[in-house]
Write an enzyme that holds these catalytic residues in place. Structure first.
Site, short mmCIF file in Angstrom:
data_model
loop_
_atom_site.label_atom_id
_atom_site.label_comp_id
_atom_site.label_asym_id
_atom_site.label_seq_id
_atom_site.Cartn_x
_atom_site.Cartn_y
_atom_site.Cartn_z
N GLU A 21 -35.61 45.92 -2.55
CA GLU A 21 -34.45 46.45 -3.04
C GLU A 21 -34.01 45.38 -4.17
O GLU A 21 -34.11 44.07 -3.98
CB GLU A 21 -33.26 46.66 -2.12
CG GLU A 21 -33.69 47.71 -1.08
CD GLU A 21 -32.46 48.06 -0.27
OE1 GLU A 21 -32.23 49.29 0.00
OE2 GLU A 21 -31.83 47.27 0.60
N CYS A 65 -30.13 40.62 -9.09
CA CYS A 65 -30.29 39.84 -7.96
C CYS A 65 -31.63 40.38 -7.49
O CYS A 65 -32.13 41.34 -7.17
CB CYS A 65 -29.37 40.26 -6.96
SG CYS A 65 -29.45 39.44 -5.24
N CYS A 107 -38.17 39.22 5.63
CA CYS A 107 -37.72 37.69 5.70
C CYS A 107 -38.08 37.28 7.17
O CYS A 107 -37.78 37.78 8.12
CB CYS A 107 -36.29 37.34 5.02
SG CYS A 107 -35.69 35.71 5.13
N CYS A 111 -24.28 40.85 -0.34
CA CYS A 111 -24.96 39.74 0.32
C CYS A 111 -25.17 40.05 1.76
O CYS A 111 -24.15 40.40 2.53
CB CYS A 111 -23.96 38.39 0.05
SG CYS A 111 -24.70 37.07 0.82
N CYS A 163 -27.77 38.59 8.63
CA CYS A 163 -28.45 39.15 7.58
C CYS A 163 -29.48 40.47 7.78
O CYS A 163 -30.34 40.12 8.83
CB CYS A 163 -29.26 38.21 6.59
SG CYS A 163 -30.06 38.77 5.33
N CYS A 199 -31.62 34.68 9.72
CA CYS A 199 -30.12 34.35 9.71
C CYS A 199 -29.60 35.41 10.49
O CYS A 199 -29.94 36.73 10.31
CB CYS A 199 -29.63 34.26 8.44
SG CYS A 199 -30.33 32.96 7.35
#
Length: 352
Positions: free
Chosen positions: A94, A112, A119, A343, A126, A123
Site C-alpha cells: 500500500e 508515503c 514488517c 499512520c 501497528c 510495534c
C-alpha cells in the site's frame, strides 16, 4: 523479474556501465535515466532520442518493471488517496498520496512509501506488523510507487513534491535499497525531489542511524519513539529490547553532530497508555537540550489491538506540558483514517 534486469533498479552510474557494455555512448545512459526515472516511460518505442540498435540490445538484456494498480481508495474526509499495488511475485503493498493545500502559499503532494512487504518489528499498535515480514522491496518497487503517483498527478498538471518513508516496513532494515532509491529520487536527471522534502522514519535501528548520518544526505530523519521509559517502550516498540533508549538517544545525538540536522521524534498518543502527565514530563526530560522536535500523533486504532484513541483533553494537556518544558511539538494532521491510510493502518496483501 530478476532485480538486475529491471532498469528501475539502476542508478546513473550503473546505467552508464550497462550502456557502454552494449556499445552505446555515455550520454545515451543519461537519456535512458531520464526516460526511466524522470518521465516514467516503460514503452521502448517512446524513447525517441535513443539509437534503435541500443534499444534492441536493451530489450534483449533488460526490462522495465511496473507495479500493477489493484485498488484505489479516496478519502471522503480529506485529500488522501490509498493505492494497493501488485508486485510481480503476487504480493501487494500500500502507498498513500496526501495533499496539503493553503500552507506557505504552495500545495504539497506527499507520497508515503512502503519499503517492505509486511514488517518484522511488531510495534504493538501497528497493522503492518501483524502478519510479520515477508521480504524487502527492491529499489524498482520503491521508486515505482513514486512514479505511479507522479504519472497520475501529471494528468492534472501537478507533481510529487515530498516523499516520506513511513509506509509498510522498517526502512533502515532495507538500508541499501532505501538509500539507493532516495538518491535516484533526488537525482537532478530524475524526479529531482529536494533533500529536505525527503523524510525517513525509523523505529530506532541504532547502527543504521549512525550509518545514515555518515551518508551526508541532508534529509529529514524521524524516529518513532512512542515512550520515554524502557519498560513501556519494550512493549510498544519491541526493538527497544535490542536498542534501548540510552543507546537510541546516543545514536540520535551522533546523527545531529554529524549532520547538523534536527531530528523529529514521532510519538503516537494512545489513550490510557502513554498520554499521561508523567509520560509528557519524561519525554521532555529525555529530549531536553537536543536539536529536536516532537510530532504528536493521536492513535489511529486498528481492531486487533484494543488500543483506543486519546480524548481531546489528554492530547491538549500533553502538548501543553511539552510546550511548558520548552520542547517544540506539533500535532500531526490526520489524513486518510476513513480508508485505513493513516499512520499505523497500512497492511500487506496477496493477490492472484
Amino acid at each position: 523479474m530478476e532485480p538486475t534486469r529491471d532498469l528501475r533498479n539502476l542508478n546513473l552510474e550503473e546505467m552508464e556501465e550497462l550502456v557502454l557494455k552494449l556499445h552505446g555512448k555515455k550520454y545515451n545512459a543519461r537519456q535512458l535515466f531520464q526516460w526511466v526515472h524522470q518521465k516514467g516511460i516503460t514503452d521502448w518505442g517512446k524513447m525517441t532520442n535513443l539509437p534503435q540498435k541500443l534499444i534492441a540490445c536493451l530489450k534483449e538484456e533488460t526490462e522495465i518493471g511496473t507495479l500493477k494498480p489493484l485498488e484505489r481508495q479516496v478519502s471522503r474526509r480529506d485529500d488522501t488517496v490509498k493505492y494497493l499495488l501488485g508486485l510481480s511475485d503476487g504480493n501487494a503493498i500500500e502507498t498513500v498520496l496526501m495533499t496539503y493545500t493553503g500552507r506557505e502559499q504552495r500545495e504539497r503532494y506527499t507520497v508515503c512509501l512502503s519499503t517492505q512487504v509486511g514488517c518484522g518489528v511488531g510495534c504493538a499498535f501497528c497493522a503492518t506488523g501483524q502478519g510479520g515480514l515477508v521480504r524487502n522491496l527492491e529499489v524498482a518497487e520503491i521508486v515505482g510507487q513514486v512514479l505511479n503517483v507522479e504519472l497520475e498527478l501529471r494528468q492534472k498538471g501537478q507533481r510529487v513534491t515530498n516523499v516520506v518513508f513511513m509506509g509498510m516496513g522498517e526502512p533502515l532494515l532495507n538500508y541499501h535499497n532505501v538509500v539507493k532509491a532516495i538518491k535516484i529520487l533526488n537525482h537532478p536527471l530524475g524526479l529531482n525531489i529536494g533533500w529536505r522534502r525527503i523524510t525517513v522514519s525509523t523505529c530506532g535501528i541504532v547502527p543504521k542511524i549512525k550509518r545514515l548520518a555518515r551518508e551526508k544526505m541532508p534529509l529529514v530523519l524521524a524516529v518513532s519513539l512512542h515512550a520515554a521509559r524502557d519498560e513501556l517502550r519494550n512493549w510498544l516498540v519491541p526493538v527497544n529490547r535490542k536498542y534501548p533508549l540510552r543507546d537510541l538517544l546516543d545514536a540520535c545525538r551522533y546523527y545531529v553532530r554529524e549532520t547538523g540536522r534536527r531530528i523529529t521524534f514521532e510519538y503516537v498518543l494512545i489513550g490510557g497508555i502513554n498520554d499521561s502527565e508523567r509520560d509528557a514530563r519524561e519525554l521532555a526530560s529525555l529530549l531536553k537540550g537536543m536539536l529536536a522536535n516532537v510530532n504528536v500523533i493521536p492513535l489511529n486504532p486498528i481492531k486487533e489491538t484494543g488500543f483506543r484513541k486519546p480524548v481531546f483533553k489528554s492530547v491538549r494537556n500533553f502538548m501543553q506540558m511539552l510546550e511548558e518544558e520548552g520542547i517544540p511539538a506539533v500535532l500531526r494532521e490526520e489524513k486518510g483514517a476513513d480508508i485505513d491510510a493513516a499512520c499505523g493502518q497500512l497492511r500487506g496483501k496477496l493477490y492472484s
